[in-house]
Write a protein that holds these residues in place. Structure first.
Motif, PDB file in Angstrom:
ATOM      1  N   ALA B  32       1.127  -1.265  -0.267  1.00 34.94           N
ATOM      2  CA  ALA B  32      -0.211  -0.162  -0.073  1.00 34.94           C
ATOM      3  C   ALA B  32       1.356   1.387  -0.023  1.00 34.94           C
ATOM      4  N   PRO B  34       3.432   3.617  -1.571  1.00 32.26           N
ATOM      5  CA  PRO B  34       3.459   4.877  -2.308  1.00 32.26           C
ATOM      6  C   PRO B  34       5.005   4.433  -2.513  1.00 32.26           C
ATOM      7  N   GLY B  37       6.286   1.469  -3.425  1.00 33.27           N
ATOM      8  CA  GLY B  37       6.196   1.163  -3.658  1.00 33.27           C
ATOM      9  C   GLY B  37       7.437   1.461  -4.978  1.00 33.27           C
ATOM     10  N   GLN B 336      -9.479  10.919  -8.420  1.00 35.51           N
ATOM     11  CA  GLN B 336      -8.356  10.647  -7.257  1.00 35.51           C
ATOM     12  C   GLN B 336      -8.655  10.865  -5.886  1.00 35.51           C
ATOM     13  N   PRO B 367      -7.529   3.671 -12.517  1.00 37.95           N
ATOM     14  CA  PRO B 367      -6.483   2.983 -11.569  1.00 37.95           C
ATOM     15  C   PRO B 367      -5.708   3.059 -10.470  1.00 37.95           C
ATOM     16  N   GLU B 368      -5.812   2.532  -8.943  1.00 41.66           N
ATOM     17  CA  GLU B 368      -4.515   2.899  -8.545  1.00 41.66           C
ATOM     18  C   GLU B 368      -5.027   4.274  -7.371  1.00 41.66           C
ATOM     19  N   ASP B 370      -6.540   4.896  -4.821  1.00 40.33           N
ATOM     20  CA  ASP B 370      -6.536   5.270  -3.977  1.00 40.33           C
ATOM     21  C   ASP B 370      -4.899   5.073  -3.180  1.00 40.33           C
ATOM     22  N   ARG B 371      -3.889   5.621  -4.073  1.00 43.54           N
ATOM     23  CA  ARG B 371      -2.714   5.642  -3.669  1.00 43.54           C
ATOM     24  C   ARG B 371      -2.423   7.454  -3.654  1.00 43.54           C
ATOM     25  N   ARG B 393       3.918   8.062 -11.846  1.00 42.38           N
ATOM     26  CA  ARG B 393       3.099   6.995 -12.025  1.00 42.38           C
ATOM     27  C   ARG B 393       1.400   7.157 -12.311  1.00 42.38           C
ATOM     28  N   LYS B 394       0.782   8.518 -11.803  1.00 40.94           N
ATOM     29  CA  LYS B 394       0.141   8.760 -11.215  1.00 40.94           C
ATOM     30  C   LYS B 394      -0.181   8.991 -12.626  1.00 40.94           C
ATOM     31  N   HIS B 397      -1.566   6.884 -15.194  1.00 34.12           N
ATOM     32  CA  HIS B 397      -2.648   5.901 -15.257  1.00 34.12           C
ATOM     33  C   HIS B 397      -3.633   7.299 -15.148  1.00 34.12           C
TER      34      HIS B 397
END
Lengths: 476, 452
Positions: B32, B34, B37, B336, B367-368, B370-371, B393-394, B397
């Protein structure tokens, strides 16, 4: 923590030459967090943490360590529960998390070839997208690595029908303690040329070699899956139902057991509708062709009712089934809400003796006045009696110790074993002689001696040091 | 360093250290996180940071060894949602940071930013007002054009420069947000009295969003008042380890909102809302500052509880409320999550339900979502490198969704994603970053036009 001296600057320089400057970590804080895994009470501190990105780098690091006689402790995500990755004698923690590529999914041969740092659930997703299936399914699959699964021969929630990680390994690439590289097995379904070295390295807990690549067996993805929940007001009845299902020649994909304390803790966290107040819950799943799945789920439900289940609830949708299965994975962590320290064990018996084992666990807990919640893979006889305690309370810890001794005595007396899927590591090494004869232990030591004569690979694991008292619980 | 400072630091560390024993190191938080990750490094994971705080508490490491890893945490608290054991990571982080703040000497430019920027400017309504004026003047006098033309800021402080480059025009500071005596519009039933929380950065940089939110609340039948004397929620202070300052902010806001007697305290920034809802926790665990005055502390705790009970996110209050007829907004919208709205306030569905209620928009899940986007209060200024990695990365997506509107529910996310849209080139391809309140306001305005 160990009082190991930092590595010689000359060795560090060579390590940096091999893996690059950002692949070697010696900062005290950074080293400290590579000194633990998910096992309570065990900590060490490596002298360096090294992050290789290729087999060749692993080979060079191990060769250097062999030359300098520095311990090497291979490590993935550190989710293991036997202290297997704790650097008790210092040395180099070899973190394989950056070797995380899925190298090939071979649909013609039904194999996947991966590096050790691949996360288990990533592999699941990758193969399932192609209609394929990698059955090994440890509770920590969301973060555990394939390398760790192989080293510990991890089991999981589908072990009953599909077996453990080792049953899906066809070939390995391994760096030996000498720094030499070997390959075992391969893509041949049948291959009996020589000793089965693949099986030797699986479950060797990083003590015989460093796995740098694995070829894994895949299956076709089952067409259909259903999940059901059976609720019992008596522990005995649940255990009887497990035996009756197996005796009726049904092999469910999953057959999990949760006692009252576990059910309450999990529900408290996950809110999936587990019943409060039930003495025991069985979580059942079957997969395969649709008609067969429907038929067997119904029969299992029937058997549960006959043996005394108050209620059997079949999940209405895949999503509900997934939620129930996920809730089971949280069991250990959810229990940790109740007391500061959670010690999970891994006692296993032949499945016909399940009820007796559950009773023995309860008796031991009562006699020693400790709180033990039990859950586990009932279908394969693999139970996780989990003690909720406080490691800072020495008097209570002594009672915990005594209760666990009794639990393991019971498991071995019932024809069981001291670990079903977590490995021996540090936590169980004093118990190993309970399970294995002196001659068997001698063979194992001889293998270790032959492959790692200097003892640099993951020292201190599996084999107890001479003259040490056995114990599960180690003071922090 | 004085003895008092030492003692205070160890007080904070004791509180944090004690909580670390609840972590069983199962590792479920790692996927979970970031920063884990991005780095795959244990010290940049929640499990690792908790172990580091515990090691400092046990005297095995010094706080200065631990500080860099605490600094790199964005504070999104996604790990708390992921943690089955219920470890209060946010509390561990804040209190350990408070200990670090007391004990670890930082380089002077950083000290200056922390003391003046966070402590002084954001902490005082007067300074905030002055900041608003300066920002307006900066844009109105043409100084902004000069700065942008010379690229000076981009060179001196690149991350601030990037933020400055996407800053929308600031409304004139004399146009204060306030009640227009509404809630009495004909045909709309009165649904209650809302005290509106403005926030600090929101009011300086994105003041029009607050105006839009107030219009929407009024259109939905709420009477809206904007209490005088309110200030920053204190989240920025708490996250930076300035817990005493955070406590002062909390008390000031509680007093300001008590004066207006409203049914709800509504905010439009997930991070502020989380902080407002956590005032009771903040005031419960405050240690120094009111030593030996327990009855008073108890009274404050009670007041904080009564305040926190009334706090609602804008979307929580409106998700299922009747709204006036809305006109169509064309496009594909994605959303987001604000980390603190999702992981602290646990508000997940209401913003999505609101977006789906806008006619003409096609909702696509990001996608993602929640990140974290990497904003993290002022994280994008303090840790620009990691912030950018997370942002890249955000935006990848966002691109994959094909959205033309990126909806947000928090001020720092709003600014960060404006930067992201610019940096990724998606703004030139037509992507607009809008707060949910702005979208609703626009749809309601269009409904009014077409309905006339």
């Amino acid at each position: 923590m160990s009082k190991s001296a930092p590595l010689d600057e000359r060795i560090l320089e060579e390590l940096r030459q091999i893996v690059g400057p950002d692949g070697v970590v010696i900062d005290p804080a950074e080293r400290a967090v590579y000194g633990y895994d998910a096992t309570p009470g065990h900590r060490g501190r490596p002298d360096a943490v090294v992050f290789p990105t290729s087999t060749e780098q692993v080979r060079e690091v191990v060769a250097l360590a062999a030359r300098e006689r520095v311990p090497v402790i291979p490590r993935g995500s550190g989710t293991n529960l036997s202290g297997g990755t704790v650097p008790v004698s210092g040395g180099i923690v070899l973190a394989l998390t950056r070797m995380n590529r899925i190298l090939e999914i071979d649909e013609a041969n039904l194999t996947a070839t991966v590096e050790p740092g691949v996360i288990t659930s990533q592999l699941h997703r990758a193969v399932e997208q192609r209609g394929l299936f990698y059955p090994p399914d440890p509770g920590s699959q969301a973060i555990s690595t394939i390398g760790g699964n192989l080293a510990e021969n991890a089991g999981g929630l589908r072990g009953l029908k599909y077996g453990v990680t080792g049953d899906y390994v066809m070939g390995l690439q391994v760096v030996l303690a000498s720094g030499q590289l070997i390959e075992t097995g391969g893509k041949n379904v049948k291959d009996v040329a020589g000793y089965d070295l693949t099986r030797l390295f699986v479950g060797s807990e990083g003590t015989l070699g460093v796995i740098t690549r694995a070829t894994l067996k895949l299956l076709p993805l089952p067409e259909h899956r259903r999940v059901a929940l059976a609720i019992f007001s008596q522990l005995e009845a649940a255990a009887r139902a497990v035996s009756a299902i197996i005796a009726a020649h049904i092999i469910p994909a999953t057959l999990e057991f949760l006692d009252r304390g576990t059910v309450e803790a999990v529900e408290d966290y996950a809110h999936v509708g587990l019943p409060a107040g039930a003495e025991a819950v069985l979580l059942l799943a079957q997969d395969g062709p649709r008609e067969a799945v429907d038929r067997e789920i119904e029969r299992m439900a029937e058997i549960c009712r006959r043996e005394g289940a108050g209620e059997v609830h079949v999940a209405a949708s895949d999503a509900e089934g997934d939620r129930l299965m996920a809730a089971r994975r949280y069991a250990l962590s959810a229990l940790a809400r109740r007391r500061p320290t959670t010690i999970l064990e891994d006692a296993t018996v032949p499945r016909s003796r399940l009820a007796e084992m559950v009773r023995a666990i309860q008796a031991a807990a009562e006699r020693h006045r400790v709180e033990v919640c039990t859950f586990g893979h009932a279908g394969d006889g693999n139970l996780h009696p989990t003690c909720l305690t406080d490691e800072r309370d020495r008097e209570e810890m002594a009672r915990v110790e005594a209760a666990f001794e009794e639990i393991f005595e019971a498991a071995v007396r019932l024809g069981g074993t001291i670990t079903g899927e977590h490995g021996v590591g540090l936590a169980k090494r004093e118990y190993l002689p309970w399970r294995l004869s002196p001659a068997t232990l001698d063979v194992m030591r001889a293998v270790k001696q032959a492959l790692d004569p200097q003892g640099i690979l993951n020292p201190g694991k599996i084999f107890a040091e001479q003259g040490r008292r056995r114990r599960v619980v180690h003071a922090a | 360093m004085t003895g008092t400072t030492q003692r205070a630091a160890s007080d904070w560390l004791d509180t944090a250290g004690d909580l670390t024993y609840r972590c069983i190191r199962c590792g479920f938080c790692l996927p979970a996180c970031p920063t884990y990750g991005q780095t795959l490094l244990e010290p940049e994971s929640p499990r690792g940071r908790i172990a580091l705080v515990r090691a400092a508490y046990e005297g095995m490491l010094s706080l200065s060894d631990v500080a860099p890893h605490l600094d790199l945490c964005i504070g999104c608290r996604a790990c708390e949602t992921a943690c089955p054991a219920g470890v209060p990571y946010g509390a561990i982080l804040e209190q350990a940071r408070a200990a670090v703040e007391r004990q670890v000497a930082r380089p002077w430019p950083e000290r200056l930013v922390r003391a003046v920027g966070i402590g002084r400017i954001l902490g005082s309504p007067r300074w905030l007002r002055l900041g608003g004026w300066l920002l307006w003047a900066y844009q109105a006098t043409g100084l902004q054009r000069v700065v942008r033309a010379t690229g000076l800021l981009q060179r001196l402080w690149p991350s601030l420069g990037r933020l400055e480059a996407v800053l929308p025009p600031v409304p004139a500071p004399w146009r204060k947000a306030g009640s227009r005596g509404a809630g009495t519009r004909t045909g709309v039933p009165r649904r209650g009295r809302v005290a509106f929380f403005l926030g600090c950065v929101q009011e300086m940089a994105l003041a029009d969003v607050s105006r839009a939110a107030i219009r929407v609340l009024e259109a939905a039948g709420f009477e809206v008042v904007v209490p005088q004397g309110q200030g920053c929620c204190g989240a920025v202070h708490a996250h930076a380890g300035q817990l005493e300052q955070a406590v002062r902010q909390a008390r000031r806001n509680i007093e300001a909102f008590e004066r207006v007697q409203a049914d709800y305290v509504v905010n439009i920034a997930g991070g502020c809302g989380a902080q407002l809802k956590e005032y009771p926790k903040l005031l419960a665990h405050v240690r120094d500052g009111d030593r030996g005055r327990d009855p008073e502390r108890q009274r404050w705790l009670e007041r904080a509880r009564r305040f926190a009970e009334r706090v609602r996110d804008f979307s929580e209050l409106l998700a299922d409320a009747p709204l006036p007829p809305m006109g169509r907004l064309e496009g594909v919208v994605t959303y987001q999550d604000s980390c603190h709205l999702r992981h602290v306030q646990r508000v997940v569905e209401p913003p999505r339900r609101l977006l789906r209620r806008i006619p003409g928009l096609t909702y696509v899940e990001l996608p993602e979502a929640d990140r974290c986007c990497g904003a993290g209060g002022i994280y994008n200024l303090t840790q620009p490198e990691m912030s950018e990695q997370v942002l890249d990365r955000k935006m990848a997506h966002v691109r994959a969704t094909g959205a033309t509107i990126l909806a947000v529910a928090n001020t720092p996310c709003h600014l960060q994603l404006l930067v992201g849209a610019r940096k990724s080139g998606l703004d030139r391809q037509g992507l607009r970053v809008r707060h949910i309140a702005e979208l609703l306001d626009e749809a309601i305005a269009r409904g009014r036009v077409s309905g006339d």
